[in-house]
Design a protein around this motif. Structure first.
Motif, mmCIF file in Angstrom:
data_model
loop_
_atom_site.group_PDB
_atom_site.id
_atom_site.type_symbol
_atom_site.label_atom_id
_atom_site.label_comp_id
_atom_site.label_asym_id
_atom_site.label_seq_id
_atom_site.Cartn_x
_atom_site.Cartn_y
_atom_site.Cartn_z
ATOM 1 N N PRO A 19 42.046 37.135 51.106
ATOM 2 C CA PRO A 19 41.460 37.496 49.811
ATOM 3 C C PRO A 19 41.374 39.015 49.705
ATOM 4 O O PRO A 19 41.354 39.718 50.722
ATOM 5 C CB PRO A 19 40.068 36.857 49.864
ATOM 6 C CG PRO A 19 39.761 36.705 51.313
ATOM 7 C CD PRO A 19 41.076 36.438 51.976
ATOM 8 N N SER A 20 41.342 39.520 48.483
ATOM 9 C CA SER A 20 41.243 40.959 48.265
ATOM 10 C C SER A 20 40.006 41.523 48.947
ATOM 11 O O SER A 20 38.900 40.998 48.790
ATOM 12 C CB SER A 20 41.179 41.249 46.760
ATOM 13 O OG SER A 20 41.065 42.631 46.509
ATOM 14 N N ASP A 34 50.379 35.861 48.792
ATOM 15 C CA ASP A 34 49.246 34.939 48.722
ATOM 16 C C ASP A 34 49.645 33.549 49.199
ATOM 17 O O ASP A 34 50.785 33.312 49.628
ATOM 18 C CB ASP A 34 48.670 34.902 47.308
ATOM 19 C CG ASP A 34 49.651 34.341 46.279
ATOM 20 O OD1 ASP A 34 50.718 33.802 46.667
ATOM 21 O OD2 ASP A 34 49.351 34.425 45.079
ATOM 22 N N ARG A 75 32.058 41.224 49.512
ATOM 23 C CA ARG A 75 31.569 41.881 48.296
ATOM 24 C C ARG A 75 31.247 43.345 48.560
ATOM 25 O O ARG A 75 31.563 44.219 47.739
ATOM 26 C CB ARG A 75 30.325 41.154 47.752
ATOM 27 C CG ARG A 75 29.708 41.855 46.542
ATOM 28 C CD ARG A 75 28.563 41.069 45.962
ATOM 29 N NE ARG A 75 29.023 39.954 45.165
ATOM 30 C CZ ARG A 75 29.408 40.052 43.899
ATOM 31 N NH1 ARG A 75 29.400 41.231 43.269
ATOM 32 N NH2 ARG A 75 29.789 38.980 43.236
ATOM 33 N N LEU A 94 34.458 45.334 48.544
ATOM 34 C CA LEU A 94 34.995 45.510 47.198
ATOM 35 C C LEU A 94 34.181 46.529 46.410
ATOM 36 O O LEU A 94 34.741 47.374 45.696
ATOM 37 C CB LEU A 94 35.016 44.165 46.463
ATOM 38 C CG LEU A 94 36.007 43.110 46.974
ATOM 39 C CD1 LEU A 94 35.817 41.801 46.224
ATOM 40 C CD2 LEU A 94 37.440 43.602 46.815
ATOM 41 N N ASP A 111 36.290 49.154 40.717
ATOM 42 C CA ASP A 111 36.170 48.033 39.794
ATOM 43 C C ASP A 111 34.759 47.909 39.228
ATOM 44 O O ASP A 111 33.769 48.162 39.930
ATOM 45 C CB ASP A 111 36.530 46.716 40.492
ATOM 46 C CG ASP A 111 37.985 46.660 40.929
ATOM 47 O OD1 ASP A 111 38.839 47.143 40.166
ATOM 48 O OD2 ASP A 111 38.255 46.142 42.024
ATOM 49 N N ILE A 155 34.551 42.690 37.137
ATOM 50 C CA ILE A 155 35.833 42.542 37.828
ATOM 51 C C ILE A 155 35.598 42.106 39.272
ATOM 52 O O ILE A 155 36.312 41.237 39.804
ATOM 53 C CB ILE A 155 36.629 43.859 37.806
ATOM 54 C CG1 ILE A 155 36.936 44.268 36.363
ATOM 55 C CG2 ILE A 155 37.910 43.730 38.624
ATOM 56 C CD1 ILE A 155 37.820 43.288 35.628
ATOM 57 N N ILE A 156 34.589 42.677 39.899
ATOM 58 C CA ILE A 156 34.256 42.284 41.275
ATOM 59 C C ILE A 156 33.828 40.825 41.322
ATOM 60 O O ILE A 156 34.216 40.074 42.230
ATOM 61 C CB ILE A 156 33.157 43.195 41.843
ATOM 62 C CG1 ILE A 156 33.716 44.609 42.050
ATOM 63 C CG2 ILE A 156 32.624 42.639 43.168
ATOM 64 C CD1 ILE A 156 32.699 45.613 42.529
ATOM 65 N N ARG A 173 36.918 38.802 41.204
ATOM 66 C CA ARG A 173 37.622 38.861 42.486
ATOM 67 C C ARG A 173 36.935 37.976 43.524
ATOM 68 O O ARG A 173 37.603 37.349 44.361
ATOM 69 C CB ARG A 173 37.698 40.308 42.985
ATOM 70 C CG ARG A 173 38.645 41.194 42.184
ATOM 71 C CD ARG A 173 38.787 42.563 42.851
ATOM 72 N NE ARG A 173 39.648 43.453 42.104
ATOM 73 C CZ ARG A 173 40.983 43.470 42.168
ATOM 74 N NH1 ARG A 173 41.597 42.611 42.981
ATOM 75 N NH2 ARG A 173 41.684 44.321 41.456
ATOM 76 N N ARG A 194 37.892 34.398 42.857
ATOM 77 C CA ARG A 194 39.275 34.164 43.294
ATOM 78 C C ARG A 194 39.346 34.125 44.820
ATOM 79 O O ARG A 194 40.100 33.333 45.389
ATOM 80 C CB ARG A 194 40.183 35.267 42.752
ATOM 81 C CG ARG A 194 41.643 35.091 43.141
ATOM 82 C CD ARG A 194 42.534 36.104 42.471
ATOM 83 N NE ARG A 194 43.919 35.938 42.887
ATOM 84 C CZ ARG A 194 44.929 36.673 42.451
ATOM 85 N NH1 ARG A 194 44.694 37.632 41.558
ATOM 86 N NH2 ARG A 194 46.152 36.459 42.871
ATOM 87 N N ALA A 195 38.559 34.976 45.475
ATOM 88 C CA ALA A 195 38.558 35.012 46.942
ATOM 89 C C ALA A 195 38.145 33.667 47.518
ATOM 90 O O ALA A 195 38.742 33.180 48.485
ATOM 91 C CB ALA A 195 37.626 36.116 47.439
#
Length: 219
Positions: free
Chosen positions: A27-28, A117, A146, A149, A155, A159-160, A163, A166-167
């Motif tokens: 994940p990002s 991914d 977190r 990020l 961001d 947006i965080i 993310r 999505r993570a």
């Protein structure tokens, strides 16, 4: 150097082997890109896979080095001709991994690094499972992810939040990978990833020079 039959000459004890496609996913914010860069710097036997994309080059990007920049019609043709290992839509553009160059280089023992991914990983497995090794990198905790990020300072909070959602979805695919490494210490994580790569290179099935070598030993 290695003879044409795969047997090493007097100057080397390295047997010929088939290359591999080494996948790093995470994940990002979990450290995948940093570890990929460290691996490319430390290991001269692996190179980054260069993707084809329909997006325009950004300032400083070089065609064939950063990406293969192709028009939509050319990308369509490559899709129709099954010229990609994997491809996907990303933020309004398309990205894909061309087969031809990589397949030829794998035969010569060249390794390729993929920063993709879980969806791209699944496509690679479907096209060429024998040459694919996948590693999923996990953060030590959701709170730590977190924090990383937010620490980037690039961001907005919404947006965080996106993310992070999505993570969690990406993390749910951890069991589809060959290896899973927790990145609670960057140097330790990099060391583990490097060990995985070195061990996979030594798999008997990849040591294509073993058969003639052993035959010569037993004659």
């Amino acid at each position: 150097m290695t003879k044409a039959n795969g047997i090493p000459d007097s100057q080397s004890d390295t047997l010929h082997r088939r290359g591999l496609m080494f996948i790093l996913s995470s994940p990002s914010g979990a450290g995948k890109t940093t570890i990929a860069r460290k691996l490319l710097t430390a290991d001269n036997e692996i190179k980054l896979s260069v993707s084809a994309t329909t997006r325009a080059p950004r300032e400083g990007e070089v065609d064939g080095v950063h990406y293969h920049f192709v028009p939509d019609a050319e990308f369509d043709r490559m899709v129709d001709d099954d010229d990609f290992y994997e491809w996907a839509h990303v933020f309004g553009n398309r990205y894909g991994t061309p087969k031809g160059h990589i397949r030829n280089a794998l035969k010569e023992g060249q390794d390729f690094l993929f920063d993709i991914d879980w969806q791209g990983t699944q496509q690679l497995y479907q096209k060429d499972q024998q040459d694919t090794v996948s590693v999923f990198i996990l953060p030590p905790s959701i709170a730590a992810l977190r924090e990383r990020l937010e620490g980037r300072g690039t961001d907005a909070p919404d947006i965080i939040d996106a993310r992070m959602e999505r993570a969690k979805a990406e993390i749910s695919h951890w069991a589809e990978y060959d290896y899973v490494v927790i990145n609670d210490d960057l140097d330790d994580c990099f060391h583990k990833v490097s060990e995985i790569l070195h061990a996979e290179r030594m798999r008997r099935t990849r040591q294509t020079g073993l058969i003639p070598f052993v035959r010569e030993l037993t004659e």
